[in-house]
Every structure is written in C-alpha cells, then in structure tokens.
Design an enzyme around this catalytic site. Structure first.
Site, PDB file in Angstrom:
ATOM      1  N   LYS A 276      29.688  30.036 -80.273  1.00 56.47           N
ATOM      2  CA  LYS A 276      28.923  29.318 -80.738  1.00 56.47           C
ATOM      3  C   LYS A 276      29.578  28.372 -81.423  1.00 56.47           C
ATOM      4  O   LYS A 276      29.265  26.943 -81.405  1.00 56.47           O
ATOM      5  CB  LYS A 276      28.012  30.156 -81.911  1.00 56.47           C
ATOM      6  CG  LYS A 276      27.310  29.308 -83.026  1.00 56.47           C
ATOM      7  CD  LYS A 276      26.616  29.822 -83.855  1.00 56.47           C
ATOM      8  CE  LYS A 276      27.218  30.375 -85.039  1.00 56.47           C
ATOM      9  NZ  LYS A 276      27.376  29.355 -86.302  1.00 56.47           N
ATOM     10  N   ASN A 277      30.749  28.561 -82.267  1.00 55.84           N
ATOM     11  CA  ASN A 277      31.440  27.630 -83.316  1.00 55.84           C
ATOM     12  C   ASN A 277      32.080  26.322 -82.518  1.00 55.84           C
ATOM     13  O   ASN A 277      32.439  25.352 -83.108  1.00 55.84           O
ATOM     14  CB  ASN A 277      32.138  28.065 -84.374  1.00 55.84           C
ATOM     15  CG  ASN A 277      31.224  28.948 -85.395  1.00 55.84           C
ATOM     16  OD1 ASN A 277      30.066  28.548 -85.280  1.00 55.84           O
ATOM     17  ND2 ASN A 277      32.105  29.621 -86.196  1.00 55.84           N
TER      18      ASN A 277
ATOM     19  N   CYS B 142      24.867  26.991 -98.903  1.00 57.92           N
ATOM     20  CA  CYS B 142      24.173  28.039 -98.140  1.00 57.92           C
ATOM     21  C   CYS B 142      24.211  29.294 -98.965  1.00 57.92           C
ATOM     22  O   CYS B 142      25.031  29.488 -99.851  1.00 57.92           O
ATOM     23  CB  CYS B 142      24.539  28.353 -96.816  1.00 57.92           C
ATOM     24  SG  CYS B 142      26.073  28.680 -96.445  1.00 57.92           S
TER      25      CYS B 142
ATOM     26  N   ARG C 192      30.064  25.895 -99.992  1.00 58.11           N
ATOM     27  CA  ARG C 192      30.728  24.867 -98.564  1.00 58.11           C
ATOM     28  C   ARG C 192      30.412  23.360 -98.980  1.00 58.11           C
ATOM     29  O   ARG C 192      29.923  22.676 -98.037  1.00 58.11           O
ATOM     30  CB  ARG C 192      29.785  25.463 -97.388  1.00 58.11           C
ATOM     31  CG  ARG C 192      29.726  26.874 -97.473  1.00 58.11           C
ATOM     32  CD  ARG C 192      28.969  27.510 -96.100  1.00 58.11           C
ATOM     33  NE  ARG C 192      29.778  27.320 -94.997  1.00 58.11           N
ATOM     34  CZ  ARG C 192      29.505  27.661 -93.772  1.00 58.11           C
ATOM     35  NH1 ARG C 192      28.338  28.347 -93.602  1.00 58.11           N
ATOM     36  NH2 ARG C 192      30.269  27.723 -92.817  1.00 58.11           N
TER      37      ARG C 192
ATOM     38  N   ASP D 159      33.835  36.102 -90.654  1.00 52.63           N
ATOM     39  CA  ASP D 159      32.723  36.345 -90.181  1.00 52.63           C
ATOM     40  C   ASP D 159      32.495  37.723 -89.344  1.00 52.63           C
ATOM     41  O   ASP D 159      31.294  38.118 -88.979  1.00 52.63           O
ATOM     42  CB  ASP D 159      32.553  35.387 -88.861  1.00 52.63           C
ATOM     43  CG  ASP D 159      32.162  33.772 -89.252  1.00 52.63           C
ATOM     44  OD1 ASP D 159      31.943  33.582 -90.566  1.00 52.63           O
ATOM     45  OD2 ASP D 159      32.365  32.944 -88.461  1.00 52.63           O
TER      46      ASP D 159
ATOM     47  N   ARG E 255      20.404  32.686 -84.545  1.00 55.79           N
ATOM     48  CA  ARG E 255      21.401  31.670 -84.588  1.00 55.79           C
ATOM     49  C   ARG E 255      22.597  31.561 -83.963  1.00 55.79           C
ATOM     50  O   ARG E 255      23.135  30.677 -83.296  1.00 55.79           O
ATOM     51  CB  ARG E 255      21.828  31.195 -86.053  1.00 55.79           C
ATOM     52  CG  ARG E 255      20.759  30.625 -87.066  1.00 55.79           C
ATOM     53  CD  ARG E 255      21.166  30.325 -88.383  1.00 55.79           C
ATOM     54  NE  ARG E 255      22.385  29.513 -88.137  1.00 55.79           N
ATOM     55  CZ  ARG E 255      23.362  29.747 -89.145  1.00 55.79           C
ATOM     56  NH1 ARG E 255      23.432  30.636 -90.118  1.00 55.79           N
ATOM     57  NH2 ARG E 255      24.530  29.363 -88.916  1.00 55.79           N
TER      58      ARG E 255
HETATM   59  C1  UD1 Z   1      33.604  27.322 -89.968  1.00 55.65           C
HETATM   60  C2  UD1 Z   1      32.650  28.249 -89.039  1.00 55.65           C
HETATM   61  C3  UD1 Z   1      32.210  29.557 -89.801  1.00 55.65           C
HETATM   62  C4  UD1 Z   1      33.413  30.117 -90.606  1.00 55.65           C
HETATM   63  C5  UD1 Z   1      34.171  29.353 -91.182  1.00 55.65           C
HETATM   64  C6  UD1 Z   1      35.345  30.112 -91.825  1.00 55.65           C
HETATM   65  C7  UD1 Z   1      31.793  26.601 -87.639  1.00 55.65           C
HETATM   66  C8  UD1 Z   1      30.337  25.935 -87.354  1.00 55.65           C
HETATM   67  N1  UD1 Z   1      31.509  27.588 -88.761  1.00 55.65           N
HETATM   68  O1  UD1 Z   1      32.705  26.865 -90.934  1.00 55.65           O
HETATM   69  O2  UD1 Z   1      31.391  30.167 -88.910  1.00 55.65           O
HETATM   70  O3  UD1 Z   1      32.883  31.230 -91.395  1.00 55.65           O
HETATM   71  O4  UD1 Z   1      34.464  28.286 -90.430  1.00 55.65           O
HETATM   72  O5  UD1 Z   1      36.140  30.587 -90.864  1.00 55.65           O
HETATM   73  O6  UD1 Z   1      32.640  26.278 -86.923  1.00 55.65           O
HETATM   74  N2  UD1 Z   1      36.330  24.121 -97.963  1.00 55.65           N
HETATM   75  C9  UD1 Z   1      36.548  23.487 -99.185  1.00 55.65           C
HETATM   76  N3  UD1 Z   1      36.497  22.177 -99.048  1.00 55.65           N
HETATM   77  C10 UD1 Z   1      35.939  21.462 -98.059  1.00 55.65           C
HETATM   78  C11 UD1 Z   1      35.578  22.221 -96.861  1.00 55.65           C
HETATM   79  C12 UD1 Z   1      35.822  23.666 -96.889  1.00 55.65           C
HETATM   80  O7  UD1 Z   1      36.624  23.941-100.396  1.00 55.65           O
HETATM   81  O8  UD1 Z   1      35.862  20.300 -97.935  1.00 55.65           O
HETATM   82  C13 UD1 Z   1      36.274  25.717 -98.202  1.00 55.65           C
HETATM   83  C14 UD1 Z   1      35.069  26.208 -98.046  1.00 55.65           C
HETATM   84  O9  UD1 Z   1      34.322  26.170 -99.346  1.00 55.65           O
HETATM   85  C15 UD1 Z   1      35.436  27.831 -97.540  1.00 55.65           C
HETATM   86  C16 UD1 Z   1      36.692  27.521 -96.861  1.00 55.65           C
HETATM   87  O10 UD1 Z   1      37.355  26.265 -97.182  1.00 55.65           O
HETATM   88  O11 UD1 Z   1      35.744  28.408 -98.825  1.00 55.65           O
HETATM   89  C17 UD1 Z   1      36.603  27.599 -95.444  1.00 55.65           C
HETATM   90  O12 UD1 Z   1      35.654  26.616 -95.254  1.00 55.65           O
HETATM   91  P1  UD1 Z   1      35.848  25.997 -93.594  1.00 55.65           P
HETATM   92  O13 UD1 Z   1      36.796  26.218 -92.918  1.00 55.65           O
HETATM   93  O14 UD1 Z   1      35.232  24.496 -93.702  1.00 55.65           O
HETATM   94  O15 UD1 Z   1      34.396  26.510 -92.804  1.00 55.65           O
HETATM   95  P2  UD1 Z   1      33.195  25.512 -91.926  1.00 55.65           P
HETATM   96  O16 UD1 Z   1      34.118  24.865 -91.151  1.00 55.65           O
HETATM   97  O17 UD1 Z   1      32.127  25.227 -92.624  1.00 55.65           O
END
Ligand code: UD1
Length: 431
Positions: free
Chosen positions: A34-35, A128, A133, A319, A411
């Site tokens: 999915k991702n 969420c 996030r 996850d 989803r």
């Molecule tokens: C992706 C995956 C999700 C998975 C996650 C972590 C997709 C669509 N989703 O989500 O299923 O759970 O990776 O493996 O690919 N953070 C910050 N600042 C930012 C961005 C992120 O502090 O600007 C923090 C987030 O709050 C979180 C951590 O980094 O604590 C990981 O987030 P991130 O790796 O960005 O996850 P996603 O890409 O949203």
C-alpha cells in the site's frame, strides 16, 4: 425508545464475525505494498508520458488516491491489479479538502506538482488518531530546494520563485528519518537543477521502491535504502512499467495470524529482507521460520513473552506493533512493548482488555502478561493496524467476535477475510 433506535443502528454497522479457536493452514498470499503504491501513483505526476504500475492492491486508500489524480485531470485506467496513469495534462494544482481529508498520502502530490509545474496547493493532512503527524520536515525539505512555502488556513501553498521555475539542488539533513519527508524531497529533487543530498533519510523499503521507479523513469538517484541519498537532477522524466514490492506489513500480519492460531502457514510473495526485524522477534518468541526464495514458512512453538521497541527501518515497524501485541497477549510470561514512533498508538489496548488480555499501559509502554486464552467480544479497531490486531485476537479467542471499524481495515488490507478464510478461518462480513 431512543435506546432501541441506537441498538438497531449499531447492529447494522459493517462488521466481521470472526470465529475463534481457528486453525490455519496452506498459503496466505500477499498483495502489493500500500505505502509504495500510493507514492508511486503520485510520482507518475512527474512526467507527461504514460506510467503503468502493476501489483497494485485493491484498497480504499488506492481508490482515494485515484480520485485525487482524476480530480487534477490526469488520465487513469485501472484493471484488477494494475493502473495506467498519464499526467500529460494537469488542470488543477490545488487539491480540495474533501478528497484529501482522511488520506494522509495525498500530501505526496506536493513534491511532483511543484517540480513539474512550479506550484502546488495542498490542504494539510492534519493529525490522526495515532499521533499528530506533522509535515514540517517535508516543508523544510522543499524550502531547502528553493521553494517558497506558506501554511495558511490549513493549506500548504508552495511555489518556485524566479523565471526558471526550477528547484535547485541542495544538501538537507532531516531532523528525523521521516518516510514521507524523504519521499517528498526525493520527488521534488529529481527535476531540480544540480545535485541534492538527503542525510538521515528514511531507509524503509518503500523509499527504495520509489527511487527504483524514478530511476526507471530516467532519474539519477543513488543510495536509496541507506541513510544518505544523492539525487542528480535531470531535465525531464519519461514513462515506464513498474511492479510494486510485496506489502511487508500485510506479510507480517499473516505471519502473526499463523502464530496466534499456532498454525503452520506459508506466506508469499515476500522480500524476506524487508521483514528481518519482525522475523527475529517471531523467532525470539518461539516460532521456527523457514525462508525459501520469496516465501516464508512459519512453524509456531510455545509462544513466550518478549520485549519489542518500534523503530524506523531496519528496526521493528510501528505498523506491526498492535498485531504483535495481540500475539504476545497469548504468550507465556511477560512482554514489554515500547512505541517510539507515534505518541498515541496504544488505543487497541482497551479493546484487547475487553477480550481478556492483561495489559497495563504507562505512556508509550505496554506491559503484557500473557493469558492462556482470550475470549470473544464485540470490538472495534480505531485505526488501520489496530483493526488488524482485533481480527488476529478474535481468530484465537474462545467464541465468535464481532469486529467493527472495517473502514479502517479496508484502507490497508485487500480482501483480508477472504484470504484468511481460504487458509481455514471462518470470518463472515456483514456490510
Ligand atoms: C509512513 C507510512 C506509515 C508508517 C510510517 C512510519 C505511508 C503512506 N505511511 O507514514 O504507515 O507508520 O511511515 O513507518 O507511507 N515526523 C515529524 N516531522 C515531520 C514528519 C514526521 O516529526 O515532518 C515524525 C512523525 O510525527 C512520526 C515519525 O516522524 O513520529 C515518523 O513519521 P513518518 O516516517 O513521516 O511517517 P509517514 O511518512 O507519515
């Protein structure tokens, strides 16, 4: 009278009836990731030429992303497991909130739109249930590449100043190895002038999958899958055919379904390397793992308590935290699970307790005392992975459980109950 109405409405909520004491056998088939699929769909915005992506999973998140692309005027053709996308014309660089709401991956459009058309306007995906996030790292990355970015009234507006409408290669060190930020910067930098580097990059397999497809489109990316990625900007990208990697989280969920029902099952296709940390934890808690090419056979023994801390890849994936907790709630002895990625990812605990699990939570740590048997109950998953955890717990419990929250489950899991039923489960969907 009011109560009677509430009860009848509740009864109609879509749910799964999951028979407990299940035994599984044979093979569980894994769909495309999915991702990966979601971000690859947005990467197709980077070229006017057609892109065909195979091994696309059938998920409501994919439907949501397809609708977003259609809204922009992109041509899109879907067959069962493939999608053809041609973004030769993009009418809108502005995404409406009602399409973006609920699909965090919609924010991935910002990088390609900016790189290709010089502007983008995307509502903030927002927080969420599992945590806040933020997208601050995505924005910092785009700014480093020379974009002008503002956030006002819940909308992120990005544009490239100057006559060239080209981003400029830059050196970026991410504050945290965010998957989404790495992917956003990667997609923006491929068409930038000059060389970009991303340090402290996310090393998740989905980042590597994106880089592989972009390279097939003519990009020049090296180092993806490691902590430092280098991107040599190119003038333009072309079309390609690409196949999405297998979903490591679905594969892990299936291995855990086998473990919690103490069943011998083969899970395929997988890239075993993507599951290293998960397989190690399965071995540690008493499962025998046999890897053969692209399949994994799991032979569960007596399950014993272990400790798990979620980490960015190659560490244990957040996850699979909730699904693994379901297994450990049936283990002999005590387990400790520490959630390090999201601040609010323990919501499944309350529902698991209703099934007889013995779990205490303090902050982001759960202490689980294994019980000999869970008991069926009406439960509801509050997010995608906790819904999967509810299904797993229900498969092993005594009695028939009613699992709600299917809009979350659908989803990220393609025909979950059909796949499990084929392997011997007894799950009925009531929509
Ligand atoms: C992706 C995956 C999700 C998975 C996650 C972590 C997709 C669509 N989703 O989500 O299923 O759970 O990776 O493996 O690919 N953070 C910050 N600042 C930012 C961005 C992120 O502090 O600007 C923090 C987030 O709050 C979180 C951590 O980094 O604590 C990981 O987030 P991130 O790796 O960005 O996850 P996603 O890409 O949203």
């Amino acid at each position: 009278m009011k109560n009677a109405v509430t009860v009848s409405q509740d009864f109609k909520k879509p749910h799964l009836e999951v028979s407990g004491d299940s035994r599984l056998s044979g093979e569980l088939r894994v769909s495309g990731a999915k991702n990966s699929a979601l971000v690859l769909m947005t990467a197709s915005l980077l070229t006017k030429s057609p892109i065909r992506v195979d091994n696309i999973p059938q998920l409501t998140d994919i439907d949501g992303m397809a609708n977003i692309l259609l809204e922009m005027g992109v041509k899109l053709n879907r067959s069962t497991n493939s999608i053809e996308i041609q973004a030769d014309e993009i009418h809108h660089v502005e995404l409406p909130y009602d399409l973006v709401h609920g699909l965090r991956a919609s924010f991935f459009c910002i990088g390609p739109l900016l790189a290709r058309l010089g502007k983008a306007k995307i509502p903030l995906p927002g927080g969420c249930r599992i945590g806040a996030r933020p997208v601050s790292e995505h924005i910092r990355g785009l700014k480093a590449l020379g974009a002008y970015v503002t956030v006002e009234h819940g909308v992120v507006t990005a544009s490239i100043p100057g006559p060239t409408k080209k981003l400029k290669g830059s050196h970026l060190v991410l504050d945290c190895p965010s998957v989404g930020a790495t992917e956003t910067v990667l997609m923006a930098a491929v068409l930038a002038q000059g060389r970009s580097t991303i340090e402290n990059a996310a090393q998740e397999p989905e980042v590597q999958d994106l880089a592989n497809m972009l390279n097939k489109m003519g990009a020049r990316i090296s180092g993806a899958g490691g902590p430092k990625i280098t991107i040599e900007g190119v003038e333009e990208l072309h079309g390609c055919n690409y196949k999405v990697i297998p979903d490591r989280i679905e594969a892990g969920t299936f291995l855990l379904a086998a473990a919690i029902t103490r069943s011998i099952v083969r899970v395929s296709p997988v890239i075993p390397d993507h599951l290293r940390a998960v397989l190690q934890k399965l071995r540690d808690c008493g499962c025998k793992i046999e890897i053969e090419n692209d399949s994994i056979k799991i032979i569960p023994g007596e399950i014993i308590g272990i400790d798990i801390t979620t980490q960015p890849f190659p560490g244990f994936p957040t996850d699979l935290q909730a699904p693994f907790m379901a297994l450990l709630s049936t283990a002999k002895g005590t387990s400790i699970i520490t959630e390090k990625i999201y601040e609010n990812r323990m919501q499944h605990v309350g529902e698991m307790q209703r099934m007889g699990a013995s779990i205490k939570v303090q902050g982001n740590t759960a202490v689980i005392e294994g019980v000999p048997k869970l008991s069926a109950a009406p439960v509801s998953g509050g997010d995608l992975r906790s819904s999967a955890a509810m299904v797993l717990a229900s498969l092993s419990a005594k009695g028939v459980s009613k699992v709600e929250g299917l809009h979350h489950l659908d989803r990220g899991y393609s025909a979950l109950e059909k796949k499990l039923n084929k392997a011997g489960a007894n799950i009925i969907r009531n929509n």
